[in-house]
Design a protein around this motif. Sequence first.
Motif, short mmCIF file in Angstrom:
data_model
loop_
_atom_site.label_atom_id
_atom_site.label_comp_id
_atom_site.label_asym_id
_atom_site.label_seq_id
_atom_site.Cartn_x
_atom_site.Cartn_y
_atom_site.Cartn_z
N LEU A 1 -0.05 1.54 5.32
CA LEU A 1 -0.39 0.54 6.33
C LEU A 1 -0.58 1.16 7.72
O LEU A 1 -1.52 0.79 8.43
N ASN B 1 2.94 -5.83 9.54
CA ASN B 1 1.79 -5.10 10.03
C ASN B 1 0.71 -6.06 10.54
O ASN B 1 -0.12 -5.69 11.35
N ARG B 2 0.72 -7.29 10.03
CA ARG B 2 -0.19 -8.34 10.49
C ARG B 2 0.59 -9.65 10.57
O ARG B 2 1.51 -9.87 9.79
N ARG C 1 0.48 -6.44 4.01
CA ARG C 1 0.39 -6.33 5.47
C ARG C 1 1.31 -7.32 6.16
O ARG C 1 1.98 -7.02 7.14
#
Lengths: 282, 204
Positions: free
Chosen positions: A174, A252-253, A247
Amino acid sequence: MNALPAALRDRVMGEAVRRRPPAVQTGPHARAYAHAVASLDAMLRSLTADEWALPVRHDWDVQRTVVHLMAGDGALCAAARVPEAVPLPRYEGLFAEADIPGSPGAGWAGRSTYVLSRHSGRPFRMSWHAWRAQSRSLLGCPAARDRDETAIEYAGRRMSLADAFLARGFETWLHGDDIGRAVGRPMPEPADESMALLVGLGLAMLSKADLPAQTRLALTGPGAADARLGVGPVAAELTMSTSDFCRLLGGNRRADEIAVRADGDADAAEQALAAIAAMAIL
Amino acid sequence: MVAVVGVVPHSRDDEADHRGLLRGDEQTLGRLYDAYADFVFGVALGVTREESSAEDITCEVFVALWERPYDYDPAQWSLGAWLVAGAHRRAVVRRGAAQTAQSARAAGSESVGKDSTASTDSTAGFAADGAVAATLAGLAPELRDVVELAYFQGLTYREVAAKLGLGETVVAERVRNGLWAWADDTAPTGGRAAAEDDGTGATT
């Protein structure tokens, strides 16, 4: 004769692996990590000095993102009996541990802060090579070949060393993907079998999430899965790709940054998404 | 062989092979070598007329792909065309350097020696090589001419342009289109077939 000399193949293969070693052969639990380390290293080889300074995420450039990865990898070193690239300081009795960045008591973020401070102002090559050497040492240790169930402290949780290897594959992919977006080079996704293992680890962690209603989680793409979060009758359904699930799970998102379809009760769907994002296992 | 004209879209296999290279899988490199080394070597030999140079260039091209796989972009090129183009570029540079060295030595009594005559003889028949000729014959004529001149007679794009009365950019475009079609048409089975055709086991 114009035929290709047969001996040339050995020369080409020998020269190739001398210049860039192949990915370390590991067991399935460390394969995502081995692939991500090799891919990210290939990407870093292609960067210009200016690209190393491009912003990636948070306020990190490429170099700091690599150092952050190295800090997280370091959490496996003690159990894997591999020397740490940046050994954490040991303060004994002078201060409260939690106040000292990098001390075990300061937690996961403290570890990263400390290692980042040690690499601040260093040439990018030094950080890159230190990261790569530590990663390859970890990948070469017996625990990367065969699952080692020794419990370690990882990202504020207890998990087996084997699962921690899986989690490193997750994080390296990632963050490599983040770097790839910043520099315009696509980071390859984990192989299908690796993706299935990553999804399985995420779902196992989520099984402990406390939710007032049950949500069906339909994950599509490589490593596809169909899971239930929470208890009781199904109130909502979430559909997303396995890579977006990873993610979101990795912090990460955010939920509004990925393609997710929510059906059924909006509150239940919202809570389930929040529970996934709250894992923030990276 | 089937005639393929124009730009052939990149195949999914190239993307999978590229991922394999990025992930550090040396078996992928071995497979690509087996599929394309004949053509890479053939192009290098066609331009340099020197076996040892062609070997060096073949080595450089494959090692570069492995060492810096992000230099190759599957959206822009087929792998075969990219490798062959890399060989051609290096070969033209080498030939230029060799010619410069040769003319610098021209006054001297001792010239290049046994190697150069031997390899000139051995490469004379290269363009007529059966498998390559068959493959070239499958290309549309306007593509075939530029590919043959640039890759088998070893002319630079500028020289090809002068010879055919075309603009240099047209030549570059046609070479590129020709290579797409050519690599698509020859690899991987065409590559092996060519090796077996002229292999004869004589190389040691």
